[in-house]
Design a protein around this motif. Structure first.
Motif, PDB file in Angstrom:
ATOM      1  N   MET A 199      51.110 -53.386  16.639  1.00 60.83           N
ATOM      2  CA  MET A 199      49.927 -53.952  16.052  1.00 60.83           C
ATOM      3  C   MET A 199      48.785 -52.939  16.029  1.00 60.83           C
ATOM      4  O   MET A 199      48.040 -52.858  15.076  1.00 60.83           O
ATOM      5  N   ALA A 200      48.666 -52.150  17.081  1.00 58.97           N
ATOM      6  CA  ALA A 200      47.585 -51.166  17.143  1.00 58.97           C
ATOM      7  C   ALA A 200      47.723 -50.132  16.035  1.00 58.97           C
ATOM      8  O   ALA A 200      46.720 -49.642  15.523  1.00 58.97           O
ATOM      9  N   ASP A 201      48.948 -49.803  15.650  1.00 60.33           N
ATOM     10  CA  ASP A 201      49.145 -48.834  14.574  1.00 60.33           C
ATOM     11  C   ASP A 201      48.567 -49.342  13.260  1.00 60.33           C
ATOM     12  O   ASP A 201      47.945 -48.588  12.515  1.00 60.33           O
ATOM     13  N   GLU A 202      48.763 -50.621  12.951  1.00 60.13           N
ATOM     14  CA  GLU A 202      48.217 -51.197  11.728  1.00 60.13           C
ATOM     15  C   GLU A 202      46.689 -51.182  11.760  1.00 60.13           C
ATOM     16  O   GLU A 202      46.038 -50.875  10.755  1.00 60.13           O
ATOM     17  N   ILE A 203      46.117 -51.504  12.882  1.00 64.09           N
ATOM     18  CA  ILE A 203      44.656 -51.503  13.023  1.00 64.09           C
ATOM     19  C   ILE A 203      44.122 -50.081  12.906  1.00 64.09           C
ATOM     20  O   ILE A 203      43.104 -49.845  12.241  1.00 64.09           O
ATOM     21  N   ASP A 204      44.801 -49.122  13.509  1.00 61.23           N
ATOM     22  CA  ASP A 204      44.386 -47.725  13.414  1.00 61.23           C
ATOM     23  C   ASP A 204      44.431 -47.244  11.965  1.00 61.23           C
ATOM     24  O   ASP A 204      43.496 -46.572  11.494  1.00 61.23           O
ATOM     25  N   ARG A 205      45.495 -47.588  11.245  1.00 61.38           N
ATOM     26  CA  ARG A 205      45.598 -47.187   9.836  1.00 61.38           C
ATOM     27  C   ARG A 205      44.509 -47.847   9.008  1.00 61.38           C
ATOM     28  O   ARG A 205      43.909 -47.217   8.137  1.00 61.38           O
ATOM     29  N   ALA A 206      44.218 -49.114   9.275  1.00 56.12           N
ATOM     30  CA  ALA A 206      43.158 -49.812   8.549  1.00 56.12           C
ATOM     31  C   ALA A 206      41.805 -49.170   8.828  1.00 56.12           C
ATOM     32  O   ALA A 206      41.000 -48.964   7.907  1.00 56.12           O
ATOM     33  N   VAL A 253      39.353 -47.394   6.052  1.00 57.22           N
ATOM     34  CA  VAL A 253      37.948 -47.780   5.882  1.00 57.22           C
ATOM     35  C   VAL A 253      37.038 -46.567   6.047  1.00 57.22           C
ATOM     36  O   VAL A 253      36.101 -46.362   5.262  1.00 57.22           O
ATOM     37  N   ALA A 254      37.296 -45.736   7.037  1.00 55.65           N
ATOM     38  CA  ALA A 254      36.489 -44.544   7.260  1.00 55.65           C
ATOM     39  C   ALA A 254      36.601 -43.585   6.072  1.00 55.65           C
ATOM     40  O   ALA A 254      35.597 -43.004   5.634  1.00 55.65           O
ATOM     41  N   MET A 255      37.806 -43.418   5.534  1.00 58.17           N
ATOM     42  CA  MET A 255      38.011 -42.537   4.395  1.00 58.17           C
ATOM     43  C   MET A 255      37.279 -43.071   3.160  1.00 58.17           C
ATOM     44  O   MET A 255      36.623 -42.317   2.442  1.00 58.17           O
TER      45      MET A 255
END
Length: 68
Positions: A1-8, A12-14
Protein backbone atom coordinates in the motif's frame (compact mmCIF):
# COMPACT_ATOMS: atom_id res chain seq x y z
CA UNK A 1 0.00 0.00 0.00
CA UNK A 2 2.83 2.41 0.80
CA UNK A 3 4.22 1.96 -2.71
CA UNK A 4 0.96 3.19 -4.26
CA UNK A 5 0.89 6.20 -1.94
CA UNK A 6 4.54 6.97 -2.69
CA UNK A 7 3.88 6.82 -6.45
CA UNK A 8 0.81 9.05 -6.06
CA UNK A 9 2.81 11.58 -4.04
CA UNK A 10 5.58 11.53 -6.64
CA UNK A 11 3.04 12.11 -9.41
CA UNK A 12 1.44 15.03 -7.56
CA UNK A 13 4.84 16.59 -6.90
CA UNK A 14 5.83 16.21 -10.56
CA UNK A 15 2.55 17.76 -11.76
CA UNK A 16 2.90 20.67 -9.33
CA UNK A 17 6.46 21.28 -10.46
CA UNK A 18 5.40 21.26 -14.12
CA UNK A 19 2.57 23.70 -13.37
CA UNK A 20 4.91 26.11 -11.58
CA UNK A 21 7.42 25.90 -14.43
CA UNK A 22 4.71 26.70 -17.00
CA UNK A 23 3.53 29.69 -14.97
CA UNK A 24 7.11 30.98 -14.75
CA UNK A 25 7.61 30.53 -18.50
CA UNK A 26 4.36 32.33 -19.29
CA UNK A 27 5.19 35.22 -16.96
CA UNK A 28 8.60 35.71 -18.56
CA UNK A 29 7.35 35.91 -22.14
CA UNK A 30 7.55 39.26 -23.83
CA UNK A 31 4.63 40.59 -25.81
CA UNK A 32 5.62 41.52 -29.36
CA UNK A 33 4.42 45.06 -30.05
CA UNK A 34 5.11 46.79 -33.37
CA UNK A 35 7.71 49.55 -33.03
CA UNK A 36 8.49 50.47 -36.64
CA UNK A 37 11.65 48.35 -36.43
CA UNK A 38 12.20 44.60 -36.69
CA UNK A 39 12.15 43.25 -33.15
CA UNK A 40 15.02 40.90 -33.98
CA UNK A 41 17.47 42.70 -36.30
CA UNK A 42 16.37 46.34 -36.04
CA UNK A 43 15.65 47.02 -39.73
CA UNK A 44 12.90 49.53 -40.48
CA UNK A 45 9.52 47.86 -41.12
CA UNK A 46 6.18 49.29 -42.23
CA UNK A 47 2.45 48.66 -41.79
CA UNK A 48 2.72 47.79 -38.08
CA UNK A 49 4.91 44.78 -38.88
CA UNK A 50 6.96 43.40 -36.03
CA UNK A 51 9.63 41.60 -38.05
CA UNK A 52 11.17 42.17 -41.47
CA UNK A 53 10.81 38.52 -42.53
CA UNK A 54 9.83 35.06 -41.32
CA UNK A 55 13.40 34.17 -40.37
CA UNK A 56 13.65 37.10 -37.94
CA UNK A 57 10.21 36.22 -36.54
CA UNK A 58 11.24 32.59 -36.01
CA UNK A 59 14.53 33.58 -34.37
CA UNK A 60 12.75 36.06 -32.07
CA UNK A 61 10.13 33.46 -31.08
CA UNK A 62 12.82 30.83 -30.46
CA UNK A 63 14.82 33.18 -28.22
CA UNK A 64 11.70 34.48 -26.46
CA UNK A 65 10.49 30.95 -25.72
CA UNK A 66 13.79 30.26 -23.98
CA UNK A 67 13.86 33.52 -22.06
CA UNK A 68 16.93 34.85 -23.85
Amino acid sequence: MADEIDRANDLVAMMASAAVAEICRAAGKQDAQPTGFCLWCGHVVTDNARWCDAECRDDWEWANARGL
